[in-house]
Design a protein around this motif. Structure first.
Motif, mmCIF file in Angstrom:
data_model
loop_
_atom_site.group_PDB
_atom_site.id
_atom_site.type_symbol
_atom_site.label_atom_id
_atom_site.label_comp_id
_atom_site.label_asym_id
_atom_site.label_seq_id
_atom_site.Cartn_x
_atom_site.Cartn_y
_atom_site.Cartn_z
ATOM 1 N N ALA A 86 0.850 -1.187 0.000
ATOM 2 C CA ALA A 86 0.000 0.000 0.000
ATOM 3 C C ALA A 86 0.888 1.239 0.000
ATOM 4 O O ALA A 86 1.647 1.469 0.950
ATOM 5 C CB ALA A 86 -0.912 0.001 1.225
ATOM 6 N N TYR B 162 0.670 3.956 8.774
ATOM 7 C CA TYR B 162 0.343 4.054 7.360
ATOM 8 C C TYR B 162 1.321 5.010 6.682
ATOM 9 O O TYR B 162 1.963 5.833 7.346
ATOM 10 C CB TYR B 162 -1.102 4.526 7.181
ATOM 11 N N LEU C 35 -4.944 1.527 1.706
ATOM 12 C CA LEU C 35 -5.026 0.690 2.897
ATOM 13 C C LEU C 35 -6.160 -0.334 2.814
ATOM 14 O O LEU C 35 -6.196 -1.280 3.597
ATOM 15 C CB LEU C 35 -5.205 1.555 4.148
#
Length: 291
Positions: free
Chosen positions: A224, A241, A231
């Motif tokens: 990702a 993230y 995500l």
């Protein structure tokens, strides 16, 4: 141990195993499985971030996110490593779906410099390639039933899946395009027979115009990138993230303990002593992938 120094740029030369194999041309050929390195860990880790290509179900790679430079770097460097670890019977298809005026159009063509088994394709030639690869799946499946093992990988590299119009229904049609059925067969049945796909999509919405969630399950390796609702391809809550370009989450089985998602810094440079890089075609090729 590797500890983040706050820098986003990741130097491939810090990966001792990979850089040694490049300099000494010492990659081990193995059509059954190999490790493919993609970047430096963002936190404390014992090893640089990698995924496996295995002659086993679901062994494909899915990359999603709005960081095209990093995606091209991942696809190019991954294909480079797979080529180096594959037998001479292997074939590699670079399916370049960038618009012709895009700065990344033709970028991966440089991989043809390291092997005569690298072929390029576009949206026009893609349907025929998928049909041929599905026929190869049928052939290998029959050979396997008869106790014969087929040597050599086939790897399809889909750059910029956004422009893959051949998978979309034409106005007024109800049946799925034949090309889409070929694609699904390759994803699902190919890996067990040494046929793997590396696919990049700019965002999750574009991906789901062709995919469904059961198709995503055919990709055990997932990366990702920044933004693009990337995500959504990660199965579990990672707790972190990618907050900017150059960072990514990787979720891939390590073959030992876990299937957790880890944050890493995507390789973007290869800083190495001139005594090793002079006249080393592979190092110069990698530099071109990063620029």
């Amino acid at each position: 141990k590797f500890i983040s120094d706050g820098e986003i740029s990741a130097n491939l030369a810090k990966n001792n195993e990979l850089i040694t194999n490049i300099i000494k041309k010492s990659f081990a050929v193995n059509d059954k499985f190999c490790n493919i390195y993609v970047g430096e860990p963002a936190f404390v880790r014992n090893q640089h971030s990698f995924f496996k290509v295995r002659k086993q179900s679901k062994s494909n790679l899915l990359v999603v996110g709005n960081d095209i430079a990093s995606a091209v770097s991942i696809l190019g460097l991954s294909t480079f490593q797979i080529i180096k670890q594959s037998s001479n019977d292997s074939k590699f298809y670079i399916i370049d779906l960038f618009n012709i005026d895009n700065q990344y159009y033709g970028k991966l063509d440089i991989l043809k410099k390291i092997s005569n088994n690298v072929f390029t394709a576009n949206a026009v030639t893609l349907p025929d390639i998928l049909k041929d690869v599905e026929q190869e799946i049928n052939k290998r499946n029959e050979e396997q039933k008869n106790g014969k093992v087929t040597n050599g990988r086939i790897v399809l590299v889909f750059a910029y899946f956004r422009n893959a119009d051949c998978f979309m229904k034409a106005p007024g049609e109800f049946m799925e395009p034949e090309t889409k059925n070929h694609l699904y067969t390759i994803f699902k049945k190919g890996p067990d027979l040494g046929i793997h796909s590396l696919l990049y999509a700019l965002d999750h919405t574009t991906l789901m115009e062709v995919f469904d969630y059961s198709t995503i399950d055919d990709f055990e390796n997932r990366i990702a990138l920044y933004q693009g609702d990337s995500l959504k391809i990660i199965k579990d809550d990672a707790g972190s993230y990618p907050k900017e370009k150059g960072l990514a989450l990787i979720q891939a089985p390590d073959g030992v303990t876990s299937y957790s998602a880890d944050l890493f810094k995507i390789y973007s440079e290869i800083n190495i002593s001139n005594k090793y890089s002079v006249n080393n075609q592979d190092i110069e090729l990698i530099k071109q992938l990063f620029n």
